[in-house]
Design a protein around this motif. Structure first.
Motif, PDB file in Angstrom:
ATOM      1  N   ARG A  96      57.746 -28.772 -37.633  1.00 35.39           N
ATOM      2  CA  ARG A  96      58.132 -29.514 -36.432  1.00 35.39           C
ATOM      3  C   ARG A  96      57.873 -31.011 -36.572  1.00 35.39           C
ATOM      4  O   ARG A  96      58.333 -31.796 -35.749  1.00 35.39           O
ATOM      5  CB  ARG A  96      57.395 -28.953 -35.220  1.00 35.39           C
ATOM      6  CG  ARG A  96      57.786 -27.514 -34.885  1.00 35.39           C
ATOM      7  CD  ARG A  96      56.893 -26.912 -33.830  1.00 35.39           C
ATOM      8  NE  ARG A  96      55.506 -26.820 -34.291  1.00 35.39           N
ATOM      9  CZ  ARG A  96      54.507 -26.383 -33.543  1.00 35.39           C
ATOM     10  NH1 ARG A  96      54.732 -26.003 -32.301  1.00 35.39           N
ATOM     11  NH2 ARG A  96      53.280 -26.315 -34.037  1.00 35.39           N
TER      12      ARG A  96
ATOM     13  N   ASP B 295      63.597 -30.751 -35.656  1.00 35.83           N
ATOM     14  CA  ASP B 295      63.568 -30.400 -34.238  1.00 35.83           C
ATOM     15  C   ASP B 295      64.362 -29.121 -34.027  1.00 35.83           C
ATOM     16  O   ASP B 295      65.561 -29.073 -34.336  1.00 35.83           O
ATOM     17  CB  ASP B 295      64.185 -31.511 -33.382  1.00 35.83           C
ATOM     18  CG  ASP B 295      63.405 -32.809 -33.442  1.00 35.83           C
ATOM     19  OD1 ASP B 295      62.187 -32.753 -33.671  1.00 35.83           O
ATOM     20  OD2 ASP B 295      64.024 -33.876 -33.251  1.00 35.83           O
ATOM     21  N   HIS B 296      63.697 -28.082 -33.512  1.00 35.00           N
ATOM     22  CA  HIS B 296      64.434 -26.889 -33.088  1.00 35.00           C
ATOM     23  C   HIS B 296      65.254 -27.271 -31.858  1.00 35.00           C
ATOM     24  O   HIS B 296      64.702 -27.729 -30.858  1.00 35.00           O
ATOM     25  CB  HIS B 296      63.472 -25.759 -32.732  1.00 35.00           C
ATOM     26  CG  HIS B 296      62.827 -25.126 -33.929  1.00 35.00           C
ATOM     27  ND1 HIS B 296      63.354 -24.011 -34.548  1.00 35.00           N
ATOM     28  CD2 HIS B 296      61.705 -25.444 -34.613  1.00 35.00           C
ATOM     29  CE1 HIS B 296      62.575 -23.668 -35.562  1.00 35.00           C
ATOM     30  NE2 HIS B 296      61.579 -24.519 -35.626  1.00 35.00           N
TER      31      HIS B 296
ATOM     32  N   SER C 266      67.334 -19.981 -34.985  1.00 36.70           N
ATOM     33  CA  SER C 266      67.730 -21.183 -34.256  1.00 36.70           C
ATOM     34  C   SER C 266      68.319 -22.217 -35.197  1.00 36.70           C
ATOM     35  O   SER C 266      68.138 -22.157 -36.416  1.00 36.70           O
ATOM     36  CB  SER C 266      66.533 -21.769 -33.502  1.00 36.70           C
ATOM     37  OG  SER C 266      65.506 -22.136 -34.398  1.00 36.70           O
TER      38      SER C 266
ATOM     39  N   SER D  72      68.347 -26.230 -36.171  1.00 32.27           N
ATOM     40  CA  SER D  72      67.468 -27.392 -36.113  1.00 32.27           C
ATOM     41  C   SER D  72      68.149 -28.587 -36.760  1.00 32.27           C
ATOM     42  O   SER D  72      69.070 -28.446 -37.565  1.00 32.27           O
ATOM     43  CB  SER D  72      66.143 -27.114 -36.831  1.00 32.27           C
ATOM     44  OG  SER D  72      65.484 -26.001 -36.274  1.00 32.27           O
TER      45      SER D  72
ATOM     46  N   THR E 214      67.278 -23.011 -25.087  1.00 33.14           N
ATOM     47  CA  THR E 214      67.120 -24.406 -25.484  1.00 33.14           C
ATOM     48  C   THR E 214      65.753 -24.881 -25.020  1.00 33.14           C
ATOM     49  O   THR E 214      64.980 -24.130 -24.417  1.00 33.14           O
ATOM     50  CB  THR E 214      68.221 -25.283 -24.868  1.00 33.14           C
ATOM     51  OG1 THR E 214      68.160 -25.166 -23.431  1.00 33.14           O
ATOM     52  CG2 THR E 214      69.604 -24.853 -25.336  1.00 33.14           C
ATOM     53  N   ASN E 215      65.455 -26.120 -25.282  1.00 29.95           N
ATOM     54  CA  ASN E 215      64.179 -26.683 -24.847  1.00 29.95           C
ATOM     55  C   ASN E 215      64.213 -27.023 -23.349  1.00 29.95           C
ATOM     56  O   ASN E 215      65.277 -27.300 -22.810  1.00 29.95           O
ATOM     57  CB  ASN E 215      63.868 -27.935 -25.682  1.00 29.95           C
ATOM     58  CG  ASN E 215      63.573 -27.566 -27.118  1.00 29.95           C
ATOM     59  OD1 ASN E 215      62.764 -26.698 -27.391  1.00 29.95           O
ATOM     60  ND2 ASN E 215      64.266 -28.188 -28.050  1.00 29.95           N
ATOM     61  N   PRO E 216      63.059 -26.926 -22.675  1.00 29.30           N
ATOM     62  CA  PRO E 216      61.705 -26.776 -23.231  1.00 29.30           C
ATOM     63  C   PRO E 216      61.275 -25.328 -23.504  1.00 29.30           C
ATOM     64  O   PRO E 216      60.237 -25.100 -24.102  1.00 29.30           O
ATOM     65  CB  PRO E 216      60.819 -27.393 -22.156  1.00 29.30           C
ATOM     66  CG  PRO E 216      61.553 -27.107 -20.886  1.00 29.30           C
ATOM     67  CD  PRO E 216      63.015 -27.225 -21.226  1.00 29.30           C
TER      68      PRO E 216
ATOM     69  N   LEU F 284      62.451 -23.081 -25.562  1.00 25.11           N
ATOM     70  CA  LEU F 284      62.399 -22.772 -26.989  1.00 25.11           C
ATOM     71  C   LEU F 284      61.130 -23.337 -27.610  1.00 25.11           C
ATOM     72  O   LEU F 284      60.470 -22.667 -28.406  1.00 25.11           O
ATOM     73  CB  LEU F 284      63.631 -23.339 -27.679  1.00 25.11           C
ATOM     74  CG  LEU F 284      63.720 -23.149 -29.200  1.00 25.11           C
ATOM     75  CD1 LEU F 284      63.652 -21.677 -29.575  1.00 25.11           C
ATOM     76  CD2 LEU F 284      65.003 -23.785 -29.737  1.00 25.11           C
ATOM     77  N   ALA F 285      60.756 -24.550 -27.233  1.00 23.48           N
ATOM     78  CA  ALA F 285      59.538 -25.165 -27.780  1.00 23.48           C
ATOM     79  C   ALA F 285      58.298 -24.370 -27.398  1.00 23.48           C
ATOM     80  O   ALA F 285      57.386 -24.198 -28.211  1.00 23.48           O
ATOM     81  CB  ALA F 285      59.419 -26.608 -27.292  1.00 23.48           C
ATOM     82  N   ARG F 286      58.266 -23.865 -26.161  1.00 22.82           N
ATOM     83  CA  ARG F 286      57.112 -23.054 -25.735  1.00 22.82           C
ATOM     84  C   ARG F 286      57.036 -21.770 -26.531  1.00 22.82           C
ATOM     85  O   ARG F 286      55.950 -21.346 -26.954  1.00 22.82           O
ATOM     86  CB  ARG F 286      57.215 -22.740 -24.238  1.00 22.82           C
ATOM     87  CG  ARG F 286      56.901 -23.913 -23.326  1.00 22.82           C
ATOM     88  CD  ARG F 286      56.653 -23.443 -21.910  1.00 22.82           C
ATOM     89  NE  ARG F 286      57.823 -22.769 -21.349  1.00 22.82           N
ATOM     90  CZ  ARG F 286      58.784 -23.378 -20.654  1.00 22.82           C
ATOM     91  NH1 ARG F 286      58.721 -24.696 -20.452  1.00 22.82           N
ATOM     92  NH2 ARG F 286      59.802 -22.708 -20.171  1.00 22.82           N
TER      93      ARG F 286
END
Length: 312
Positions: free
Chosen positions: A100, A104-105, A240, A242, A283-285, A287-289
């Motif tokens: 990361r 960026d995912h 995913s 990136s 998607t984010n947020p 996906l980030a979590r």
């Protein structure tokens, strides 16, 4: 004449700078060898993205180090949107390197189930029988992985921890070579991605014992999860797209929209499902979590199993 030419060039420059992305071929790095689950799913999706974009999507397989070689290559690429990465979640921070930090995912497209499969040389027909067999033969059953610390390796390590068994992990450069290994009896068991092993299950060449995910598969609804036999077990693989860090937000939004468009097509969804993939857009947020939770879960597995994070 010179002034008119200069003015025309000046007026054209902003239009060229703002040309819609993509306006030339896109390189899609898949950080595993051809023939494995990541490669199969990535090529299906990339073909559809090329149709949407009206530009070629050139797939480049860069296997090795459990996906890290390809990931580092994408992280070092120009952040212009023309080099992308398609991969399962990279959950282990190897050698102090966090993917990361350079990528960026952006958008999750699908999940797939890792299926516990054995070949004809393992005399069992259920997961409880397999656990009993492993306990009677500690270290004598070889498990094939797509590389050190890749999803299949981690899934097997977690299994050994929770089931009280011990398999010998044999590492290959991708799922495709590991499938060849189990068919040739170099290894006897795999926690293989469904996309890679489902055709072999259907052909009777491999025997499915359980799905490693926390939920049953719609493709094999009668197949139990490992967690139904080994409490607390779940190892789900997500895929995913990136970009290198620093790619402009409009390009990321376009990538998100394009993947959403692909997954809204029922014909494509059907094609994915027949290959063992289940659409799971995010998607984010969010996906980030999810990725952060995944990183923490596998860090705990690595600590408990005393894994060498510099391996591979």
């Amino acid at each position: 004449m010179y002034r008119r030419t200069l003015l025309a060039a000046t007026l054209a420059a902003p239009a060229l700078a703002q040309s819609p992305w993509p306006n030339r071929p896109v390189r899609m790095v898949i950080p595993f060898a051809p023939g494995g689950g990541t490669d199969i799913g990535g090529r299906i999706l990339c073909q559809r993205l090329a149709e949407i974009w009206g530009q070629p999507v050139v797939v480049e397989n860069r296997g090795g180090a459990g996906g890290m070689i390809g990931t580092r290559a994408v992280g070092a690429a120009a952040p212009d949107g023309y080099t992308l990465l398609f991969n399962g979640t990279l959950s282990i921070l190897r050698d102090g390197f966090d993917p990361r930090s350079v990528t960026d995912h952006v958008v999750r497209a699908t999940i797939t189930h890792n299926i516990v499969v054995v070949n004809e040389h393992v005399p069992v027909r259920s997961l409880p029988e397999f656990i009993t067999y492993l306990k009677a033969n500690p270290g004598r059953v070889n498990h094939g992985t797509s590389g050190p610390l890749a999803s299949q390796h981690l899934a097997a390590v977690m299994f050994d921890l929770l089931a009280g068994t011990r398999m010998e992990n044999i590492h290959y450069r991708g799922t495709g070579p590991s499938v060849a290994g189990i068919l040739g009896n170099e290894v006897q068991v795999m926690f293989g991605s469904m996309s890679a092993v489902l055709p072999l299950i259907e052909a009777g060449r491999l025997r499915a014992l359980a799905t490693a995910s926390g939920r049953r598969s719609a493709m094999l609804p009668n197949l139990p999860t490992v967690g139904e036999v080994v409490p607390g077990y779940a190892a789900e693989l997500t895929y995913s797209f990136s970009t290198p860090s620093g790619v402009a937000e409009p390009i990321k939004r376009r990538l998100e929209q394009s993947v959403r468009q692909v997954l809204d097509n029922e014909v494509i969804v059907g094609e994915l499902r027949t290959r063992g993939f289940e659409p799971d857009y995010d998607t984010n947020p969010g996906l980030a979590r999810y990725i952060e939770e995944d990183v923490q879960r596998w860090a705990d597995v690595a600590r408990r199993a005393n894994l060498n994070l510099n391996e591979g």
